[in-house]
Design an enzyme around this catalytic site. Structure first.
Site, PDB file in Angstrom:
ATOM      1  N   GLU A 130      26.397  37.250  29.176  1.00 15.49           N
ATOM      2  CA  GLU A 130      27.414  36.291  29.136  1.00 15.49           C
ATOM      3  C   GLU A 130      28.327  36.481  30.055  1.00 15.49           C
ATOM      4  OE1 GLU A 130      29.433  35.548  25.433  1.00 15.49           O
ATOM      5  OE2 GLU A 130      30.341  33.583  26.195  1.00 15.49           O
ATOM      6  N   GLY A 270      35.667  43.469  25.200  1.00 18.18           N
ATOM      7  CA  GLY A 270      35.600  43.995  23.831  1.00 18.18           C
ATOM      8  C   GLY A 270      34.227  44.334  23.076  1.00 18.18           C
ATOM      9  N   MET A 272      30.193  42.102  22.564  1.00 14.40           N
ATOM     10  CA  MET A 272      29.300  40.885  22.813  1.00 14.40           C
ATOM     11  C   MET A 272      28.336  40.516  21.585  1.00 14.40           C
ATOM     12  SD  MET A 272      28.524  38.412  24.785  1.00 14.40           S
ATOM     13  CE  MET A 272      27.338  37.313  24.317  1.00 14.40           C
ATOM     14  N   GLU A 273      28.310  39.413  21.513  1.00 15.76           N
ATOM     15  CA  GLU A 273      27.479  38.918  20.120  1.00 15.76           C
ATOM     16  C   GLU A 273      26.257  38.668  20.152  1.00 15.76           C
ATOM     17  OE1 GLU A 273      29.923  37.037  21.770  1.00 15.76           O
ATOM     18  OE2 GLU A 273      29.297  34.723  21.983  1.00 15.76           O
ATOM     19  N   ASN A 274      25.293  39.071  21.162  1.00 15.00           N
ATOM     20  CA  ASN A 274      23.879  39.206  21.211  1.00 15.00           C
ATOM     21  C   ASN A 274      23.205  39.019  19.991  1.00 15.00           C
ATOM     22  OD1 ASN A 274      24.372  39.888  24.086  1.00 15.00           O
ATOM     23  ND2 ASN A 274      24.762  41.900  23.293  1.00 15.00           N
ATOM     24  N   HIS A 306      34.670  39.356  14.168  1.00 12.75           N
ATOM     25  CA  HIS A 306      34.555  38.340  15.158  1.00 12.75           C
ATOM     26  C   HIS A 306      33.170  38.364  15.742  1.00 12.75           C
ATOM     27  CE1 HIS A 306      36.107  36.026  19.034  1.00 12.75           C
ATOM     28  NE2 HIS A 306      34.932  36.466  19.081  1.00 12.75           N
ATOM     29  N   GLU A 307      32.441  39.529  16.209  1.00 13.20           N
ATOM     30  CA  GLU A 307      30.985  39.384  16.783  1.00 13.20           C
ATOM     31  C   GLU A 307      29.974  38.926  15.779  1.00 13.20           C
ATOM     32  OE1 GLU A 307      31.016  39.069  19.655  1.00 13.20           O
ATOM     33  OE2 GLU A 307      33.069  40.300  19.962  1.00 13.20           O
ATOM     34  N   HIS A 310      30.235  35.337  15.079  1.00 15.83           N
ATOM     35  CA  HIS A 310      29.591  34.246  15.922  1.00 15.83           C
ATOM     36  C   HIS A 310      28.019  34.085  15.721  1.00 15.83           C
ATOM     37  CE1 HIS A 310      32.286  33.576  19.434  1.00 15.83           C
ATOM     38  NE2 HIS A 310      32.477  34.977  19.791  1.00 15.83           N
ATOM     39  N   GLU A 329      34.533  30.378  20.929  1.00 14.28           N
ATOM     40  CA  GLU A 329      35.631  31.185  20.679  1.00 14.28           C
ATOM     41  C   GLU A 329      36.866  30.849  19.861  1.00 14.28           C
ATOM     42  OE1 GLU A 329      34.611  34.307  21.547  1.00 14.28           O
ATOM     43  OE2 GLU A 329      33.153  33.902  22.938  1.00 14.28           O
TER      44      GLU A 329
HETATM   45  N1  B3K Z   1      31.416  36.428  24.053  1.00 13.90           N
HETATM   46  C1  B3K Z   1      31.822  37.559  24.360  1.00 13.90           C
HETATM   47  C2  B3K Z   1      32.575  37.526  25.593  1.00 13.90           C
HETATM   48  C3  B3K Z   1      31.922  37.488  26.952  1.00 13.90           C
HETATM   49  C4  B3K Z   1      32.836  37.464  28.225  1.00 13.90           C
HETATM   50  C5  B3K Z   1      32.045  37.328  29.370  1.00 13.90           C
HETATM   51  N2  B3K Z   1      32.980  37.397  30.535  1.00 13.90           N
HETATM   52  C6  B3K Z   1      32.539  38.297  23.394  1.00 13.90           C
HETATM   53  C7  B3K Z   1      33.363  37.526  22.350  1.00 13.90           C
HETATM   54  O1  B3K Z   1      34.093  36.665  22.593  1.00 13.90           O
HETATM   55  O2  B3K Z   1      32.990  37.635  21.339  1.00 13.90           O
HETATM   56 ZN    ZN Z   2      33.999  35.640  21.050  1.00 19.02          ZN
END
Ligand code: B3K
Ligand code: ZN
Length: 866
Positions: A130, A270, A272-274, A306-307, A310, A329
């Site tokens: 992302e 911080g 990433m929610e893969n 948070h993750e 998501h 977000e």
């Molecule tokens: N979705 C990611 C942030 C990605 C930032 C890319 N530049 C983390 C978050 O907001 O959960």
């Molecule tokens: Zn997020």
């Protein structure tokens, strides 16, 4: 066959929301095959593509720094002239509706310093996609409205990379000759490519499990370096709490059989929610009492939640295009804020969240980079992961939830998830679900998504003793922002109460909706003029201006039954005194000192709340209250008030410092509150100028059994000149030099110190052998913290500006995304005197003049100079 020339135009410099159009080609399935190696990884991708609608446009596959080694269509290698490159993209004209397209590329993860795409970090190989990193891994239509089913095969040296992880579920694995092995993972949920992830490395696992509300068992894994395993307990507990909370509060159940988290040391933000494989900056996973402060523990809990959240708000329902970023977000921040409030103190969490909003988002809204929650255009999407999209976005959802009430809000979110599950949706889809599910009309409320800027609300309360009526006049006004000179009125929900001076109570709270530019509300039955408590709980993200006297604010700081409003009254008392003093008035501390004494000795208040309430507003926040910021005068005024409070209440601070000394480490709210209060007391004690101040701080530093007390004592010492300061910094360095996350604190504490030599110290620290531009956490600890240190950064010599600009220029060559994040402090030049403004501008111009500057930094700097 489509003409090769009729392919889409080259990627434009500015991307506009209104130019959105559905994709020309869809990719329902993708198979990826990785032969992993840090020096040379090969990626073979097989895409099943299908034409979307009736058109004759070629297939355009985005690529960034990729060279195709091989391109095949339906198994046949393409000859020259059958495809072409356009910028980084690969264009393939295709006839017919459905094809299989295969590409092969080679990557060098160990040379990927941008930390986007596939890169190496501390012996691991990991990914970040992302927003537009997938195109650095393979050729693909890299946009969030293309959802594909992924099957991923990874092959690597088994000794170096014994663990191979990707999204979804592991389905097969095997051994190969030459010490190699492989694994295949498939993800049954179609997803946008920004949620793709893989990790390979020598990792240890904290394994646990969670039984979902329908009785399915999910295997949970937190993967870290073996030595860090003992620091993963808090993250695991936070994950399980999040899973249970999302079921209880939103009815959302996890949907795969495994959920993995991996911690990496080099990460641009911080976490990433893969899908099914969250990748985290290690600072939001690792925590133990020796190295993590209470704020770090809270950060871990909040980011893990948070993750995880998501998975529904972001992954199951994703974004149609990046202009809709706040759809996932803003909503997810709102969800994680409420989760943390439920896990700890709701009042303190709200105070902290508002502090962050004001410090980051209000500043953004007041400057050259202001943009709406749903922006209209961007050059580089990475620059739009902002406090406006995240924190203001969350405030929008909070206002909707307030207007709907809990039951209707839940009905509305149920409708949203049901209607858009498996889709790429828009902010408009969200608002419509809130309207239809919640039974409200949000027509005017939509302006919050369109107009940038922080509304100012002027509240004037008048009283007529004859009719025993109080009248509240509310007027709203939103200053112009770039491209938006005029604003229409917002719909503002203001929680309000009127307090009786005699009894100290109110007749209860009302929700006033301010929808016009100017509106009057009358209240009957007030023989005496009441005291106004407005925007309680910070119900709308606005700046309230009132003419309440210091006496009325002192009253509210003692009597308001809304904890946020009580805190706010206290802060406003302090702001008024300090801003007045900067403007040349005598420093009036009497009401503040009484209010602090009463707050500290109120037996009904908990330690964490007291510590928040008695803390002086930051220098930066004080600067935000002024038309022109005078960093030196603000610093002196704040120091003077702190000293006065320190001296006049010295015995109270001594007593609090002793009484709140911990007896063994615990993360209970009471123990955290005691630590916060003890640290607050130490700050005032040292500020009092007491002869034993530094010695007391040093013994707290030395004897602490936890990082909260140790770091806080170090920070207090770092502000002054003393032998203890140097001793404590040396001890800290030697104790933690091998632990990167804790060594970051050593850099950060010095960069943030209110010390006259900070600017020179930061310059020296930039040359320290442990400083590196390759690690974003280290860069933020030194230069990020420094740029937030108003007094030091705005040193009248301009040296601070030069240091940050030098860092931006050097870092841009390695990691433009992180470099661009350092630009906004320089962009605030309009708020400063001519001398400083000129120096700031010339640093911005110097940056802009660098050859080969990235799109990221170019966008931020050129907008800042406009
Ligand atoms: N979705 C990611 C942030 C990605 C930032 C890319 N530049 C983390 C978050 O907001 O959960
Ligand atoms: Zn997020």
């Amino acid at each position: 066959m489509a003409d090769i020339q009729s392919a889409n135009a080259p990627a434009p410099l500015v991307v506009r929301r209104q130019d959105y159009r559905p994709p020309d080609w869809l990719v329902p399935e993708i198979e990826l095959d990785f032969l992993l190696d840090p020096a040379c990884t090969t990626v073979r991708a097989r895409l099943s593509v299908s034409r979307n609608g009736a058109h004759d446009r070629a297939l355009r596959l985005d690529g960034d720094e990729l060279t195709p080694v091989e391109v095949k269509v339906d198994g046949r290698p393409l000859g020259s002239g059958e495809s072409k490159m356009d910028g980084g993209a690969l264009i393939i004209p295709l006839s017919g509706g459905v094809h299989q397209v295969e590409t092969l590329v080679e990557l060098a993860p160990e040379h990927n310093s941008k930390l986007m795409g596939l890169y190496a970090s501390g012996g691991l190989l990991c990914t970040q996609c992302e927003a537009e990193g997938f195109r650095r891994i393979t050729f693909f239509p890299d946009r969030p409205d293309i959802l594909s089913r992924y099957s991923v095969r990874m092959e690597a040296d088994k000794t170096r990379y014994p663990i191979l992880l990707s999204n979804g579920d592991p389905v097969a694995q095997g051994e190969l000759s030459g010490g190699r092995h492989w694994a295949r993972w498939t993800d049954p949920y179609p997803k946008p490519c920004y949620l793709f992830a893989l990790v390979a490395g020598d990792l240890a696992c904290n394994s646990d499990s969670f039984v979902t509300m329908s009785g399915r068992e999910v295997k949970l894994g937190i993967w870290v370096k073996e030595a860090d395993l003992s620091r993963t307990g808090h993250a695991m507990q936070a994950l399980k709490n999040s899973m249970a909370w999302d079921e209880r509060v939103y009815g959302r159940e996890y949907d795969l059989d495994v959920f993995n988290i991996v911690a990496v040391a080099d990460f641009n933000f911080g976490a990433m929610e893969n899908k099914g494989l969250n990748i985290f900056n290690s600072r939001y996973i690792l925590a133990d009492p020796e190295t993590a402060t209470d704020a770090d523990y809270d950060g871990v809990e909040g980011v893990v939640a948070h993750e995880y959240f998501h998975n529904w708000s972001g992954n199951r329902v994703t974004c149609r295009d990046w202009f809709q970023l706040s759809l996932k977000e803003g909503f997810t921040v709102f969800r994680d804020q409420n989760f943390s409030a439920d896990m700890g103190s709701e009042a303190v969490k709200r105070i902290e969240d508002v502090r962050v909003l004001r410090a980051a988002q209000f500043q953004e809204d007041a400057g050259p980079l202001a943009h709406p929650v749903r922006p209209e255009s961007y050059m580089e999407i990475s620059n739009f992961y902002t406090a406006t999209i995240y924190n203001k976005g969350a405030e929008l959802i909070r206002m909707i939830a307030l207007m709907l009430g809990p039951d209707r809000f839940r009905a509305a979110t149920d409708l949203y998830f049901k209607r858009h599950d498996g889709e790429a949706a828009t902010c408009e889809d969200f608002v419509r679900a809130m309207e239809e599910g919640g039974g409200v009309d949000l027509t005017q409320f939509r302006r919050w998504y369109e107009q940038a800027g922080t509304p100012h609300v002027r509240a004037s309360l008048t009283h007529d003793p004859v009719t025993q009526t109080a009248e509240l006049l509310l007027e709203q006004n939103t200053p112009p922002t770039p491209g938006q000179p005029e604003k229409l009125p917002f719909a503002l929900p203001l929680r309000t109460a009127l307090f009786d001076r005699g009894s100290g109570g109110s007749a209860g709270e009302m929700l006033l909706m301010l929808t016009q530019k100017q509106q009057r509300f009358t209240f009957k039955g007030f023989a005496v003029a009441p005291i106004l408590s407005i925007n309680r709980g910070f119900s709308a993200p606005v700046i309230v201006e009132t003419d309440r006297s210091q006496a009325d604010l002192a009253f509210l700081s003692a009597h308001d039954d809304d904890p946020f409003a009580r805190y706010e009254a206290m802060q406003q008392l302090m702001v008024n005194a300090l801003v007045g003093h900067v403007a040349g008035q005598a420093l009036d501390a009497a009401a503040i000192i009484t209010a602090i004494r009463d707050t500290v000795t109120d037996p009904h208040l908990d330690g964490a709340f007291i510590a928040e309430a008695i803390r002086l507003p930051s220098e930066a926040y004080l600067g935000d209250q002024m038309v022109q910021v005078d960093p030196d005068a603000i610093h002196e005024a704040r120091d003077a008030l702190q000293g006065r409070i320190g001296r006049e209440l010295e015995s109270l601070w001594r007593e609090l410092h002793v009484r709140n000394r911990a007896n063994g480490f615990s993360l209970s709210p009471a123990a955290k509150g005691a630590r916060k209060l003890r640290n607050g007391a130490l700050v005032y004690l040292v500020a009092s100028g007491a002869a034993d101040g530094a010695a007391l701080a040093f013994s707290q530093f030395d004897e602490a059994d936890n990082m909260t007390e140790r770091q806080s004592a170090l920070a207090t010492l770092a502000n002054g000149r003393s032998e203890e300061r140097e001793a404590a910094l040396d001890i800290f360095y030697n104790r933690y030099r091998d632990d990167p996350l804790t060594l970051d604190k050593w850099f950060q504490t010095q960069a943030f110190a209110s010390h006259p030599d900070t600017v020179d110290l930061v310059e020296e620290l930039g040359r320290h052998p442990d400083f590196t531009l390759a690690n974003p956490n280290r860069v933020r600890s030194l230069f990020g913290a420094f740029a937030g240190n108003q007094w030091a950064f705005h040193h009248r010599s301009g040296k601070g500006y030069r240091l940050v600009a030098d860092c931006i220029i050097a870092l841009d060559k390695l990691n433009p995304q992180t470099a661009a994040r350092l630009v906004p402090p320089l962009g605030r030049w309009r708020r400063f005197d001519e001398g400083r403004a000129g120096l700031m501008r010339s640093e911005l111009q110097r940056i802009l003049g660098q050859p080969g500057l990235s799109k990221d930094v170019t966008e931020q700097v050129s907008k800042s100079l406009d």
